[in-house]
Design an enzyme around this catalytic site. Sequence first.
Site, short mmCIF file in Angstrom:
data_model
loop_
_atom_site.label_atom_id
_atom_site.label_comp_id
_atom_site.label_asym_id
_atom_site.label_seq_id
_atom_site.Cartn_x
_atom_site.Cartn_y
_atom_site.Cartn_z
N LYS A 225 0.83 -1.21 0.00
CA LYS A 225 0.00 0.00 0.00
C LYS A 225 0.86 1.27 0.00
O LYS A 225 0.69 2.18 -0.82
CB LYS A 225 -0.92 0.01 1.22
CG LYS A 225 -1.64 1.33 1.46
CD LYS A 225 -2.59 1.69 0.35
CE LYS A 225 -3.15 3.09 0.54
NZ LYS A 225 -4.00 3.53 -0.57
N CYS A 279 -3.10 10.97 0.37
CA CYS A 279 -2.24 9.78 0.45
C CYS A 279 -0.87 9.92 -0.22
O CYS A 279 0.14 9.53 0.36
CB CYS A 279 -2.94 8.55 -0.06
SG CYS A 279 -3.85 8.79 -1.55
N1 SAJ Z 1 -0.46 14.72 -9.92
C1 SAJ Z 1 0.52 15.31 -10.72
N2 SAJ Z 1 0.90 14.67 -11.86
C2 SAJ Z 1 0.36 13.47 -12.22
C3 SAJ Z 1 -0.62 12.88 -11.38
C4 SAJ Z 1 -1.02 13.53 -10.23
O1 SAJ Z 1 1.03 16.39 -10.43
O2 SAJ Z 1 0.72 12.93 -13.26
C5 SAJ Z 1 -0.86 15.40 -8.70
C6 SAJ Z 1 -2.34 15.73 -8.65
O3 SAJ Z 1 -2.58 17.00 -9.19
C7 SAJ Z 1 -2.64 15.69 -7.16
C8 SAJ Z 1 -1.67 14.64 -6.63
O4 SAJ Z 1 -0.65 14.51 -7.61
O5 SAJ Z 1 -2.35 16.93 -6.56
C9 SAJ Z 1 -2.30 13.27 -6.38
O6 SAJ Z 1 -3.01 12.92 -7.53
P1 SAJ Z 1 -3.46 11.37 -7.80
O7 SAJ Z 1 -3.94 11.32 -9.21
O8 SAJ Z 1 -2.41 10.45 -7.37
O9 SAJ Z 1 -4.78 11.19 -6.91
P2 SAJ Z 1 -4.90 10.70 -5.41
O10 SAJ Z 1 -4.05 11.45 -4.48
O11 SAJ Z 1 -6.35 10.66 -5.12
O12 SAJ Z 1 -4.31 9.23 -5.48
C10 SAJ Z 1 -5.16 8.15 -5.39
C11 SAJ Z 1 -4.33 6.98 -4.94
N3 SAJ Z 1 -5.25 5.90 -4.66
C12 SAJ Z 1 -5.21 5.34 -3.44
O13 SAJ Z 1 -4.39 5.66 -2.59
C13 SAJ Z 1 -6.22 4.31 -3.20
C14 SAJ Z 1 -3.35 6.56 -6.01
O14 SAJ Z 1 -2.75 5.33 -5.60
C15 SAJ Z 1 -4.06 6.35 -7.33
O15 SAJ Z 1 -3.08 6.06 -8.33
C16 SAJ Z 1 -4.79 7.63 -7.71
O16 SAJ Z 1 -5.76 7.90 -6.68
C17 SAJ Z 1 -5.55 7.41 -9.02
O17 SAJ Z 1 -4.85 6.99 -9.99
O18 SAJ Z 1 -6.75 7.70 -9.05
#
Ligand code: SAJ
Length: 437
Positions: A225, A279
């Site tokens: 995780k 997370c």
């Molecule tokens: N971000 C970037 N560049 C990227 C992707 C994200 O700058 O290429 C930024 C986003 O703007 C945000 C942060 O990172 O501020 C996190 O974005 P995220 O897409 O990772 O979304 P989260 O934080 O909701 O991550 C969750 C996580 N899921 C769980 O913990 C169950 C992550 O493991 C998943 O990969 C992600 O959702 C997903 O893909 O939806």
Amino acid sequence: MPIILNTLKTKIENKTAQIAVVGLGYVGLPVACMLAQTGYTVKGVDIDQTRVEKINKGISPIEGIEPGLGELVAEVSESGRLQAYTSTDVLNSVNVVLVSVQTPIEDHDHKPRYKHLQTALEAIAHAIQPGTLVIIESTLAPGTMYNIVMPELEKQSQLIVGKDLFIGHCPERVTPGKLLHNLRTMSRVVGGYTPQIAEVMATLYGQYVQGDLDTTDILTAEIVKTGENAYRDVQIAFANELALICESLGGDFWKVRNLINKVPGRQVLFAGGGVGGHCIPKDPWLLIANASHDARLIPTARQVNRAMPEHIATLTASALESYDITPETAKIAVLGYAYMENSDDDRDTPTAALLQLLNADEIRVHDPFVPDYQGDLEAIINGVDAVILMVKHDVYVAQNWQQILNKMQHPIIIDARHVIADDFGVGNATIRVVGRG
Ligand code: SAJ
């Protein structure tokens, strides 16, 4: 399999097992509802009286767009299958306890802060009967189950893990905006204290999880995780660092990224204004918290990502300076406060960090999903010297940016999320896109 455990498995299979969920937040509440909808009698426990009262009235206390959750809370509350309490005394009559309390990290040393977990464990240990299965769904620093959860439960309950107390770790994989969907469809790592316990856990999750249920040991579940999110943080940091390199060379990250990603096995993510959420910024620190290995890549990736708001502030300052606009007179509109697109969730949002760094006479913030910032976009933009795009909300992508530029005092846009289409006719405007030199 010990008889006591087999009996539990049978109760789970015929849905006579009494289930409790401790912590009714964005993980615990959907879990409690899904189990209740599946046919179990579920007792939800939370310290927040208001939250408990709302749930017992059939109202979801979770803000934001969560498809299906409001209706499900009403359904299971109405049917009486889910009842919420503030007291953990109700745990003296349950067979399974799921724990979904927050596990934040300290800002100063990035170490886990387990106050909520320890409070929950102490209360659970004093209430549960022999033969109870306790599953921690919260994200944990690897080693926590053996070093904190197990000793705490045994000491306070006088039960013995593996004999008359069963424990496991099944970390959640939810994402705001798709809580129920992810709970139903995402595969789960099911870490049991013994393979038999993992098997019984999988019987429970199999009642509503359509994804794979990968049974394993507890330590593996803890590492998977935190590792899956540390991996994502490092991937994003690579994109951000490549973007900064492109800027310094006069290159275009967005073109470079597309061409690199044509190569099999490459998947450069998106550069941006920073990494927020509940997370990704936290889990890398949990992963390394108890490791004796001196991790260098993961903390460095965290530094790279945490520095992006400062880079956006620097781009803004230099653009204003090129128009001889001083901080004393500058008016700036910041678009996007949530931590990710089309979400109202603003936990650890990079925009909060940016606002601390901007130096201007007036800063206006807009976000279509965050209640504090849902003002009129046109009015917010009218007459400003610069617009900073921090979140790629659909509503921003759909804007007519020429019209917006016409309403501004000066035509300066800092695009931290590559919102504006590449074919936009820049004309005499100054548009600085992260990653574009
Ligand atoms: N971000 C970037 N560049 C990227 C992707 C994200 O700058 O290429 C930024 C986003 O703007 C945000 C942060 O990172 O501020 C996190 O974005 P995220 O897409 O990772 O979304 P989260 O934080 O909701 O991550 C969750 C996580 N899921 C769980 O913990 C169950 C992550 O493991 C998943 O990969 C992600 O959702 C997903 O893909 O939806």
